[in-house]
Design a protein around this motif. Structure first.
Motif, short mmCIF file in Angstrom:
data_model
loop_
_atom_site.label_atom_id
_atom_site.label_comp_id
_atom_site.label_asym_id
_atom_site.label_seq_id
_atom_site.Cartn_x
_atom_site.Cartn_y
_atom_site.Cartn_z
N LEU A 174 -0.99 19.75 26.90
CA LEU A 174 0.23 19.40 26.17
C LEU A 174 0.80 20.65 25.50
O LEU A 174 0.08 21.55 25.08
CB LEU A 174 0.03 18.26 25.18
CG LEU A 174 -1.01 18.27 24.08
CD1 LEU A 174 -0.37 18.76 22.80
CD2 LEU A 174 -1.50 16.85 23.87
N GLU B 240 5.68 11.42 32.28
CA GLU B 240 6.86 10.67 32.70
C GLU B 240 6.65 10.08 34.10
O GLU B 240 6.92 8.90 34.34
CB GLU B 240 8.11 11.57 32.69
CG GLU B 240 8.58 12.01 31.30
CD GLU B 240 7.79 13.19 30.74
OE1 GLU B 240 6.92 13.73 31.45
OE2 GLU B 240 8.02 13.54 29.56
N GLU B 241 6.13 10.90 35.03
CA GLU B 241 5.91 10.40 36.41
C GLU B 241 4.81 9.35 36.44
O GLU B 241 4.94 8.31 37.09
CB GLU B 241 5.52 11.59 37.30
CG GLU B 241 6.70 12.37 37.84
CD GLU B 241 6.41 12.94 39.22
OE1 GLU B 241 5.74 14.01 39.27
OE2 GLU B 241 6.81 12.31 40.20
N ARG C 146 0.78 16.37 30.25
CA ARG C 146 0.39 16.15 31.65
C ARG C 146 -1.08 15.77 31.71
O ARG C 146 -1.91 16.36 31.01
CB ARG C 146 0.59 17.44 32.46
CG ARG C 146 2.02 17.91 32.54
CD ARG C 146 2.19 19.07 33.54
NE ARG C 146 3.38 19.85 33.21
CZ ARG C 146 3.38 21.15 32.95
NH1 ARG C 146 2.25 21.84 33.03
NH2 ARG C 146 4.49 21.78 32.62
N TYR D 216 -0.25 16.12 36.31
CA TYR D 216 0.86 15.19 36.59
C TYR D 216 1.59 14.87 35.28
O TYR D 216 0.93 14.56 34.28
CB TYR D 216 0.32 13.90 37.22
CG TYR D 216 -0.32 14.12 38.57
CD1 TYR D 216 -1.69 14.29 38.69
CD2 TYR D 216 0.46 14.20 39.73
CE1 TYR D 216 -2.29 14.52 39.93
CE2 TYR D 216 -0.13 14.43 40.97
CZ TYR D 216 -1.51 14.59 41.07
OH TYR D 216 -2.09 14.83 42.29
N SER D 217 2.91 14.89 35.27
CA SER D 217 3.66 14.66 34.02
C SER D 217 3.50 13.21 33.56
O SER D 217 3.42 12.28 34.39
CB SER D 217 5.15 14.96 34.23
OG SER D 217 5.76 13.89 34.93
N GLU E 161 -2.17 27.49 31.94
CA GLU E 161 -0.78 27.39 31.47
C GLU E 161 -0.47 28.54 30.52
O GLU E 161 0.37 28.41 29.63
CB GLU E 161 -0.56 26.04 30.77
CG GLU E 161 -0.59 24.83 31.70
CD GLU E 161 0.66 24.77 32.58
OE1 GLU E 161 0.62 24.08 33.62
OE2 GLU E 161 1.68 25.42 32.25
N VAL F 283 5.72 18.57 26.04
CA VAL F 283 5.21 18.36 27.40
C VAL F 283 3.82 17.74 27.34
O VAL F 283 2.99 18.15 26.53
CB VAL F 283 5.12 19.70 28.16
CG1 VAL F 283 4.34 19.58 29.46
CG2 VAL F 283 6.52 20.25 28.43
N THR G 101 -6.26 17.40 30.22
CA THR G 101 -4.89 17.14 29.74
C THR G 101 -4.29 18.41 29.18
O THR G 101 -4.97 19.17 28.49
CB THR G 101 -4.92 16.03 28.66
OG1 THR G 101 -5.27 14.81 29.30
CG2 THR G 101 -3.58 15.88 27.96
N PRO H 251 6.66 13.11 23.80
CA PRO H 251 7.25 12.53 25.02
C PRO H 251 6.90 11.06 25.21
O PRO H 251 7.67 10.28 25.76
CB PRO H 251 6.67 13.39 26.15
CG PRO H 251 5.47 14.06 25.57
CD PRO H 251 5.73 14.20 24.11
#
Ligand code: SDX
Length: 428
Positions: free
Chosen positions: A60, A75-76, A68, A72-73, A23, A66, A58, A315
């Motif tokens: 962040l 949120e999802e 993940r 995968y987020s 990232e 953010v 993970t 989040p």
């Protein structure tokens, strides 16, 4: 962009490679620093600028809010996955298909017995003992009854230790709660889902049939997902460093539970509710607590606010805040504490002190409101955090072992007395 960093000191230049993550995060790899510079080291209290490892689990981004798990987020995952799926994803790196998930659950169910002798250890604790201390002890005690899970070397032994603790830890959580309530220490029901079974073990009344409440199970499942991992936080770093001595998974987890207990970390969810209850008892005087939180002479902090990494909204806090409204509505609960929390949040987000320091609600600010609504005692809130973080700790421990990481042993800068001769007692 350069792939090297240069340090200049005393007329000498030292070059170090730059590591770039998937990232685009950048790190200066200083593993040769002391050798090439004749003794220079770095120092960074609280490791605010220091990476301990490279990890694929993970991601962040604190500035963007953010989070993940394995790409995968949050949120999802919170909306579409269940906790056991997320545990598998964190530990093994991919979302399981139906067969893999079923096999994983069967392997866990086959390990859900806990040696009856363990009840004698639990019995030795006073009812007043804090559940986090009980659980840290019981997790360590499990080693004596599962010696094969200590110094695992093969993948098969590692898998065995992992399913063993995923099976037994929820039983210990349930027994710890039931002991406080004076309920018999029994087991759940292997025909139930993983989280439903945890809820049944915790709350089934001795003389009543267990009644499933889908809304409660879904809320609990989502909360556990939201707590499942968070890269190199205090307790995870503890699990990794204890694990780096090859002390074994259960011993590493026991240490992680102790680290999570602190009110600056996982213990904050209990401290938040105690703070909100104090504000309620004080007639809802949030201004007084805001002033205390900003007063440098007052050790009080606004619990559930601030974060080492998130300098934007956590989040998870956003998701939990929405869930809190829904759970209370679904269960028909009117909890004045929620309104006090919302009022406090509004005030803090408009207060220059908090704005300047980028202090936002974190995962612990609203979670306790849901735990209360689910009938979980305040002292068990951090235990629920540990239950959620268990797969994350396991995943991080497994990654550290599979990467053959060296034993963690930081250096220091000595600031004590220089050499001096011993003085005999009669001369002091
Ligand atoms: C968790 O790391 C993780 O990922 C943790 C976690 C996870 O999932 O594993 O996200 C879970 O632990 C969440 C955090 C739960 N803790 C709390 O809610 C306790 C209250 N929060 C604070 O104690 C604090 O914000 C920390 C511990 C979370 C972070 O502390 P830092 O990063 O060391 O920040 P700091 O102490 O250097 O604070 C910077 C400034 C200071 O003021 P100045 O000296 O600059 O004037 O902000 C102030 C602090 O006094 N500050 C607060 C505050 N948090 C920071 N002031 C009042 N109330 C607060 N909550």
């Amino acid at each position: 962009m350069s792939d090297k960093a240069t340090l200049e000191y005393n007329g000498q230049k030292y070059e170090f490679p730059i590591i770039k993550g998937s990232e685009d995060e950048l790190a200066v790899n200083i593993k040769t620093l002391r050798g090439v510079s004749g003794g220079l080291i770095t120092i960074d209290p609280g490791y605010k600028n220091t990476g301990s490892c490279e990890s694929a689990i993970t991601f962040l981004d604190g500035e963007k809010g953010v989070l993940r798990y394995r790409g995968y987020s949050i949120e999802e995952l919170a909306e579409k996955a269940d906790f056991l799926e997320v545990a598998y994803l964190l530990i093994f790196g991919e979302l399981p298909n139906k067969e893999q998930l079923e096999a994983f659950h069967v392997d866990i169910k086959n390990e859900s017995h806990v040696d009856e002798e363990m009840k004698k250890i639990l019995d030795a604790f006073p009812k007043s003992a804090h559940p986090m201390g009980v659980l840290s002890s019981l997790t360590s005690a499990l080693i004596a009854f599962n010696p094969v899970s200590v110094n695992v070397t093969s993948n098969a032994e590692m898998y065995g230790a992992i399913v063993r603790i995923l099976a037994k830890f929820p039983v210990l959580v349930a027994w710890t709660l039931r002991k406080k309530k004076g309920f018999p220490l029994d087991y759940g029901d292997d025909s139930l889902g993983y989280v439903e079974n945890i809820h049944k073990m915790m709350f089934k009344k001795p003389s009543q049939e267990y009644k499933k409440n889908k809304q409660v199970i879904d809320a609990l499942d989502q909360l556990l997902i939201l707590h499942a991992d968070h890269e190199q936080n205090c307790s995870t770093s503890t699990v990794r460093i204890v694990g780096s001595s090859h002390a074994g998974l259960f011993a590493s987890l026991s240490a992680g539970i102790s680290a999570l207990w602190g009110p600056l970390h996982g213990g904050a969810n209990q401290a938040v509710i105690e703070m909100l209850e104090a504000i309620e008892a004080d007639g809802g005087d949030t201004k007084k607590y805001m002033a205390k939180a900003k007063d440098k002479n007052d050790p009080f902090r606004l619990m559930g606010f601030g974060h080492r990494v998130y300098k934007n909204f956590d989040p998870r806090a956003k998701i939990i805040k929405k869930a809190a409204d829904k759970v209370l509505e679904d269960l028909g609960i009117d909890d004045p504490i929620l309104e006090i929390a919302k009022g406090l949040e509004k005030e803090a987000l408009e207060d220059q002190y908090f704005v300047d320091r980028k202090l936002y609600p974190n995962v612990d600010f609203y979670s306790g409101i849901i735990y209360r609504a689910l009938g979980i005692p305040t002292e068990m809130f951090t235990v629920m955090f540990a239950l959620g973080r268990l797969p994350g700790w396991i995943a991080q421990w497994r990654e550290m072992r599979l990467n053959n990481e060296p034993i963690g042993r930081p250096r220091q800068i000595y600031t004590g007395a220089n050499q001096r001769p011993f003085v005999n007692l009669d001369k002091r």
